[in-house]
Design a protein around this motif. Structure first.
Motif, PDB file in Angstrom:
ATOM      1  N   ALA A 225       0.855  -1.191   0.000  1.00 43.42           N
ATOM      2  CA  ALA A 225       0.000   0.000   0.000  1.00 43.42           C
ATOM      3  C   ALA A 225       0.891   1.241   0.000  1.00 43.42           C
ATOM      4  CB  ALA A 225      -0.893  -0.005   1.224  1.00 43.42           C
ATOM      5  N   PRO A 226       0.550   2.261  -0.803  1.00 39.46           N
ATOM      6  CA  PRO A 226       1.388   3.456  -0.853  1.00 39.46           C
ATOM      7  C   PRO A 226       1.305   4.240   0.456  1.00 39.46           C
ATOM      8  CG  PRO A 226      -0.580   3.756  -2.189  1.00 39.46           C
ATOM      9  CD  PRO A 226      -0.567   2.336  -1.717  1.00 39.46           C
TER      10      PRO A 226
ATOM     11  N   ARG B 174       2.097   9.169  -1.795  1.00 37.57           N
ATOM     12  CA  ARG B 174       0.920   9.808  -2.384  1.00 37.57           C
ATOM     13  C   ARG B 174       1.155  11.303  -2.585  1.00 37.57           C
ATOM     14  NH1 ARG B 174      -3.197   6.821   1.387  1.00 37.57           N
ATOM     15  NH2 ARG B 174      -2.216   8.326   2.755  1.00 37.57           N
ATOM     16  N   PHE B 175       1.830  11.952  -1.614  1.00 33.47           N
ATOM     17  CA  PHE B 175       2.120  13.380  -1.739  1.00 33.47           C
ATOM     18  C   PHE B 175       3.047  13.639  -2.920  1.00 33.47           C
ATOM     19  CE2 PHE B 175       5.082  16.861  -0.805  1.00 33.47           C
ATOM     20  CZ  PHE B 175       4.185  17.911  -0.816  1.00 33.47           C
TER      21      PHE B 175
ATOM     22  N   SER C  89       4.040  16.006  -8.440  1.00 35.64           N
ATOM     23  CA  SER C  89       4.667  16.047  -9.758  1.00 35.64           C
ATOM     24  C   SER C  89       3.794  16.734 -10.803  1.00 35.64           C
ATOM     25  CB  SER C  89       5.031  14.635 -10.209  1.00 35.64           C
ATOM     26  OG  SER C  89       5.932  14.058  -9.312  1.00 35.64           O
ATOM     27  N   PRO C  90       2.511  16.388 -10.953  1.00 33.69           N
ATOM     28  CA  PRO C  90       1.691  17.105 -11.943  1.00 33.69           C
ATOM     29  C   PRO C  90       1.513  18.582 -11.607  1.00 33.69           C
ATOM     30  CG  PRO C  90       0.618  15.066 -11.292  1.00 33.69           C
ATOM     31  CD  PRO C  90       1.788  15.250 -10.405  1.00 33.69           C
ATOM     32  N   VAL C  91       1.443  18.907 -10.303  1.00 28.04           N
ATOM     33  CA  VAL C  91       1.299  20.300  -9.911  1.00 28.04           C
ATOM     34  C   VAL C  91       2.549  21.085 -10.288  1.00 28.04           C
ATOM     35  CG1 VAL C  91       1.064  21.838  -7.919  1.00 28.04           C
ATOM     36  CG2 VAL C  91      -0.327  19.777  -8.074  1.00 28.04           C
TER      37      VAL C  91
END
Length: 124
Positions: free
Chosen positions: A53-54, A59-60, A65-67
Motif C-alpha cells: 500500500a502506498p 501519495r504526496f 509532480s503534476p502540480v
C-alpha cells in the motif's frame, strides 16, 4: 511384367528418398522451434508476490509532480515582456523562413518535372 515391377520399385525408392530428405529439415525446424520456445521463458519478469500500500509520502510525491509541471508551464507568463522591436524581428524572421521553405519546395518540384520532361525528350 518385369518392367512394371522395376518401375514400381523405382517409384517406391524415390518416394522413400523424398520422405527421408523431408524428414531431416522438418526435424531441424522442430528442434529449433523447441529451442526458441524454451529460451523465451527467461525473458519474462515474474509478477510481484504482493502489492504494498502506498504511504502518505508516496501519495504526496505522486500528486506534487503534476502540480509542479503545471506551474512550470505557466512560468513564461511571469517572464518579462518582449519589447516591440524584438517581437517585430521575430515576426519578420518567421515570415522569411516560411517563404524560403516554400520557395525551396517549389524549386524542387520544378527541377523534378524538368528532369522528367528532358528524359522523355519532349524538348527535342
Amino acid at each position: 511384367l518385369f518392367s512394371k515391377s522395376l518401375a514400381l520399385s523405382t517409384l517406391k525408392t524415390s518416394i522413400d528418398n523424398m520422405a527421408r530428405s523431408a524428414l531431416l529439415p522438418l526435424s531441424l525446424v522442430a528442434a529449433g522451434l523447441v529451442l526458441v520456445l524454451n529460451a523465451g521463458f527467461g525473458a519474462f519478469v515474474p509478477s510481484p508476490s504482493a502489492v504494498a500500500a502506498p504511504t502518505a509520502e508516496a501519495r504526496f510525491l505522486a500528486a506534487a509532480s503534476p502540480v509542479a509541471l503545471a506551474m512550470a508551464g505557466s512560468l513564461p507568463a511571469f517572464a518579462e515582456e518582449i519589447d516591440s522591436a524584438e517581437a517585430y524581428n521575430r515576426k519578420v524572421m518567421t515570415g522569411v523562413s516560411v517563404c524560403l521553405s516554400l520557395a525551396l519546395v517549389l524549386m524542387g518540384i520544378i527541377i523534378f518535372y524538368t528532369r522528367r520532361v528532358v528524359e522523355n525528350k519532349w524538348l527535342n
